[in-house]
Design an enzyme around this catalytic site. Structure first.
Site, PDB file in Angstrom:
ATOM      1  N   LYS A   1      -5.049  12.123  -8.734  1.00 22.77           N
ATOM      2  CA  LYS A   1      -4.602  12.326 -10.115  1.00 22.77           C
ATOM      3  C   LYS A   1      -5.304  13.534 -10.720  1.00 22.77           C
ATOM      4  CE  LYS A   1      -2.476   8.271 -11.697  1.00 22.77           C
ATOM      5  NZ  LYS A   1      -2.320   6.988 -11.408  1.00 22.77           N
TER       6      LYS A   1
ATOM      7  N   LYS B   1       4.541   7.282  -0.495  1.00 19.29           N
ATOM      8  CA  LYS B   1       4.625   5.824  -0.360  1.00 19.29           C
ATOM      9  C   LYS B   1       5.549   5.206  -1.418  1.00 19.29           C
ATOM     10  CE  LYS B   1       1.248   3.012  -2.759  1.00 19.29           C
ATOM     11  NZ  LYS B   1       0.084   2.189  -2.847  1.00 19.29           N
TER      12      LYS B   1
ATOM     13  N   LYS C   1       5.742   1.039  -7.086  1.00 15.68           N
ATOM     14  CA  LYS C   1       6.341   0.401  -8.264  1.00 15.68           C
ATOM     15  C   LYS C   1       6.551   1.355  -9.410  1.00 15.68           C
ATOM     16  CE  LYS C   1       3.252  -3.562  -8.238  1.00 15.68           C
ATOM     17  NZ  LYS C   1       1.955  -2.883  -8.191  1.00 15.68           N
TER      18      LYS C   1
HETATM   19  P1  AMP Z   1      -0.261  -2.246  -5.851  1.00  8.36           P
HETATM   20  O1  AMP Z   1       1.216  -2.183  -5.989  1.00  8.36           O
HETATM   21  O2  AMP Z   1      -0.858  -0.882  -5.769  1.00  8.36           O
HETATM   22  O3  AMP Z   1      -0.942  -3.171  -6.794  1.00  8.36           O
HETATM   23  O4  AMP Z   1      -0.522  -2.854  -4.398  1.00  8.36           O
HETATM   24  C1  AMP Z   1      -0.548  -4.222  -4.117  1.00  8.36           C
HETATM   25  C2  AMP Z   1      -0.625  -4.415  -2.617  1.00  8.36           C
HETATM   26  O5  AMP Z   1       0.585  -3.923  -2.001  1.00  8.36           O
HETATM   27  C3  AMP Z   1      -1.769  -3.665  -1.941  1.00  8.36           C
HETATM   28  O6  AMP Z   1      -2.280  -4.467  -0.899  1.00  8.36           O
HETATM   29  C4  AMP Z   1      -1.104  -2.423  -1.409  1.00  8.36           C
HETATM   30  O7  AMP Z   1      -1.776  -1.907  -0.297  1.00  8.36           O
HETATM   31  C5  AMP Z   1       0.278  -2.942  -1.021  1.00  8.36           C
HETATM   32  N1  AMP Z   1       1.285  -1.876  -1.108  1.00  8.36           N
HETATM   33  C6  AMP Z   1       1.653  -1.189  -2.204  1.00  8.36           C
HETATM   34  N2  AMP Z   1       2.609  -0.278  -1.920  1.00  8.36           N
HETATM   35  C7  AMP Z   1       2.844  -0.378  -0.585  1.00  8.36           C
HETATM   36  C8  AMP Z   1       3.715   0.299   0.338  1.00  8.36           C
HETATM   37  N3  AMP Z   1       4.557   1.258  -0.053  1.00  8.36           N
HETATM   38  N4  AMP Z   1       3.691  -0.066   1.634  1.00  8.36           N
HETATM   39  C9  AMP Z   1       2.852  -1.045   2.039  1.00  8.36           C
HETATM   40  N5  AMP Z   1       2.013  -1.727   1.229  1.00  8.36           N
HETATM   41  C10 AMP Z   1       1.996  -1.400  -0.067  1.00  8.36           C
END
Ligand code: AMP
Ligand code: TRP
Length: 331
Positions: free
Chosen positions: A114, A196, A199
């Site tokens: 960032k 990647k 969300k």
């Molecule tokens: P977050 O959405 O950043 O809170 O991530 C929550 C969990 O989902 C964490 O364990 C991340 O590593 C996993 N995660 C988030 N995005 C991805 C993605 N594109 N592929 C695989 N795992 C993901």
């Protein structure tokens, strides 16, 4: 018996990436390890490290709680709770801030990226957030932390902080280990397969949300970026789009890349995408039907109340010990 813990930020509706990289593995682990205790939480304090609209945030928190269960977690050996309802996370988070070095936080890629983009208005909580994440884990003596690959750096820092505290103040924390499943560890954006799936991505077309209308989700798969090699083959460097779709396919069917390649040998992308769209559609239909059962149920609130009670009990015991060792307060 070990404690297995993980959290997800309620910064949007969870994606297929969250499902295949995290949630689905949580369910698998829970099925494989019946004697262990599972702690899963909604990391809402982490969500506000970047600006959030309060009404949307409140809704995302509840949705995420229901989705944990809708994805198939069993209530048996599960403690499901909302981070902000257990105040000790912030208390230990502050202690961790006093332990972590500025240099360590500066090396964390999430912040570094960032900063490199010259984003303005970054909050100080975004900078210190790995300290809070360490607290989330250490508060409960978690031994294993299933996360996507992107979180391993934070986990390594957590291990260092646990060891630092233990060395300075005597044995207090369990040093945790990360659990990353190789396939599915990183699902990429369907339109920009070098980034990647996230969300908070602005490009909705590249990202499948677990609550997307099923036909829309299928359409996103069918319009995913591929290449003109017309050959279903796993090669991240030269065919990133197809390789990403193969990863999704493999996670949903347990077929290896080789098996998928053999299955679509001599066929173009059309049939492959059509099959994958159907697989994704079926999975989302299953998840969404359970989600609808939970989302406005009394049961969901009861599970969260129970989770908060159990987590708070353990966390407050741990904090007493930590404060005592640090020499703060009167005891
Ligand atoms: P977050 O959405 O950043 O809170 O991530 C929550 C969990 O989902 C964490 O364990 C991340 O590593 C996993 N995660 C988030 N995005 C991805 C993605 N594109 N592929 C695989 N795992 C993901
Ligand atoms: N930082 C994690 C993410 O962005 C979410 C998270 C917060 C977490 N606290 C945690 C994950 C503790 C595992 C354990 O995905």
């Amino acid at each position: 018996m070990s404690i297995i813990l993980s959290g997800i930020k309620p910064t949007g509706v969870p994606t297929l990436g969250n499902y295949l990289g995290a949630l689905k593995n949580f369910v698998k682990l829970q099925n494989e390890r019946k004697d262990d205790d599972f702690f899963f939480f909604i990391a809402d304090m982490h969500a506000i490290t970047v600006p959030q609209d309060p009404q949307t945030l409140r809704k995302n928190i509840k949705n995420l709680a229901a989705l944990y269960l809708a994805c198939g977690l069993s209530k048996e050996n599960l403690t499901l709770f909302i981070q902000s309802e257990v105040k000790e996370h912030l208390e230990l988070g502050y202690v961790m801030q006093s332990l972590v070095y500025m240099g360590e936080l500066e090396r964390m890629t999430q912040y570094k990226d960032k900063k490199a983009k010259n984003e303005t208005g970054l909050s100080s909580a975004l900078f210190t957030y790995p300290a809070l994440m360490a607290a989330d884990i250490l508060l409960y003596d978690a031994k294993y932390v299933p996360v996507g690959e992107d979180q391993m750096q934070h986990l390594e820092l957590t291990r260092n902080l646990a060891e630092r505290f233990n060395n300075r103040f005597s044995d207090t924390f369990v040093v945790p280990e990360g659990l990353v499943t190789k396939v599915g560890a990183r699902i990429m954006d369907l339109q920009i397969p070098t980034k990647k799936m996230d969300k908070s991505s602005e490009n909705g077309k590249g990202c499948i949300f677990l609550l997307d209308e099923v036909n829309l989700a299928k359409k996103k798969i069918k319009s995913a970026v591929t290449d003109n090699l017309a050959h279903v083959h796993y090669d991240v460097a030269n065919q990133p789009g197809v390789s990403n779709l193969m990863t999704i396919y493999s996670c949903l069917t347990n077929l290896s890349f080789k098996e998928i390649e053999d299955k679509y040998e001599g066929k173009g992308y059309g049939e492959f995408k059509e099959d994958l769209a159907n697989l994704v559609g079926e999975e989302l239909t299953k998840i969404q039907s359970k989600f609808n059962e939970y989302i406005n149920s009394k049961e969901l609130d009861e599970i969260l109340d129970e989770g908060c009670k159990k987590a708070s009990y353990l966390a407050s015991k741990k904090m007493k010990k930590v404060y005592h060792k640090l020499g703060i307060g009167r005891n």
